[in-house]
Design a protein around this motif. Structure first.
Motif, mmCIF file in Angstrom:
data_model
loop_
_atom_site.group_PDB
_atom_site.id
_atom_site.type_symbol
_atom_site.label_atom_id
_atom_site.label_comp_id
_atom_site.label_asym_id
_atom_site.label_seq_id
_atom_site.Cartn_x
_atom_site.Cartn_y
_atom_site.Cartn_z
ATOM 1 N N SER A 52 0.833 -1.195 0.000
ATOM 2 C CA SER A 52 0.000 0.000 0.000
ATOM 3 C C SER A 52 0.871 1.250 0.000
ATOM 4 O O SER A 52 1.903 1.282 0.665
ATOM 5 N N PHE A 59 0.239 3.800 1.595
ATOM 6 C CA PHE A 59 0.066 4.434 2.891
ATOM 7 C C PHE A 59 0.837 3.731 4.008
ATOM 8 O O PHE A 59 0.866 4.201 5.135
ATOM 9 N N ALA A 110 -9.030 4.670 0.923
ATOM 10 C CA ALA A 110 -7.819 5.237 0.324
ATOM 11 C C ALA A 110 -8.026 6.708 -0.022
ATOM 12 O O ALA A 110 -7.146 7.540 0.213
ATOM 13 N N VAL A 111 -9.186 7.059 -0.547
ATOM 14 C CA VAL A 111 -9.482 8.450 -0.898
ATOM 15 C C VAL A 111 -9.502 9.311 0.368
ATOM 16 O O VAL A 111 -8.910 10.386 0.416
ATOM 17 N N THR A 126 -8.051 8.629 3.294
ATOM 18 C CA THR A 126 -6.702 8.665 3.856
ATOM 19 C C THR A 126 -5.835 9.660 3.100
ATOM 20 O O THR A 126 -5.086 10.435 3.697
ATOM 21 N N ASN A 127 -5.938 9.663 1.791
ATOM 22 C CA ASN A 127 -5.175 10.601 0.965
ATOM 23 C C ASN A 127 -5.602 12.036 1.264
ATOM 24 O O ASN A 127 -4.760 12.929 1.396
ATOM 25 N N TRP A 140 -2.134 11.818 4.744
ATOM 26 C CA TRP A 140 -1.182 10.789 5.177
ATOM 27 C C TRP A 140 0.001 10.760 4.223
ATOM 28 O O TRP A 140 -0.153 10.955 3.019
ATOM 29 N N ARG A 174 2.801 9.311 1.805
ATOM 30 C CA ARG A 174 2.748 8.210 0.840
ATOM 31 C C ARG A 174 4.139 7.622 0.672
ATOM 32 O O ARG A 174 5.130 8.316 0.753
#
Length: 130
Positions: A35, A37, A107-108, A110-111, A115, A117
């Protein structure tokens, strides 16, 4: 345990089984990118209750001694019959699509939360965990 990533890389985690209080426990270093993240500088802790009438699997991913991901599965043994499969299909319709949609949604979010990458750096050869 064999893992395949969205980038089609594969790795098999082959570990000695140590039974403790009816559970099998394993621990190993993370071997490859999964991932953007989560860094590759992590460790996995596996706990498995061997299958009987019930099965349970828990995976905890740790980075710098802190838990960053917990994944659990619990199941009950059922006969593999047409009737059972039809019942599960009706009870859990489109389960795969629900899981994929939830993963993309997370994921959207978290982005959007900013966070950090981690870049993907392919690893040419993976070896079994020691």
């Amino acid at each position: 345990m064999r893992c395949t990533t969205p980038t089609r890389e594969r790795h098999a985690y082959v570990l000695p089984a140590v039974e403790d209080s009816g559970q099998v426990r394993h621990g190993c270093a993370k071997e490859f990118y999964v991932s953007p993240f989560l860094s590759r500088d992590c460790r996995y802790q596996f706990r498995i209750r061997p299958p009987d009438r019930h099965v349970a699997i828990a995976i905890q991913e740790e980075e710098a001694g802190m838990a960053v991901l917990n994944a659990c599965f619990a199941g009950k043994r059922r006969a593999l019959e047409d009737k059972t499969l039809a019942k599960m299909l009706l009870r859990y319709p489109l389960m795969t699509l629900k899981v994929v949609a939830a993963s993309i949604s997370k994921a959207v979010r978290t982005n959007a939360e900013g966070w950090g990458r981690h870049r993907h750096r392919p690893k040419a050869v993976y070896s079994a965990a020691q």
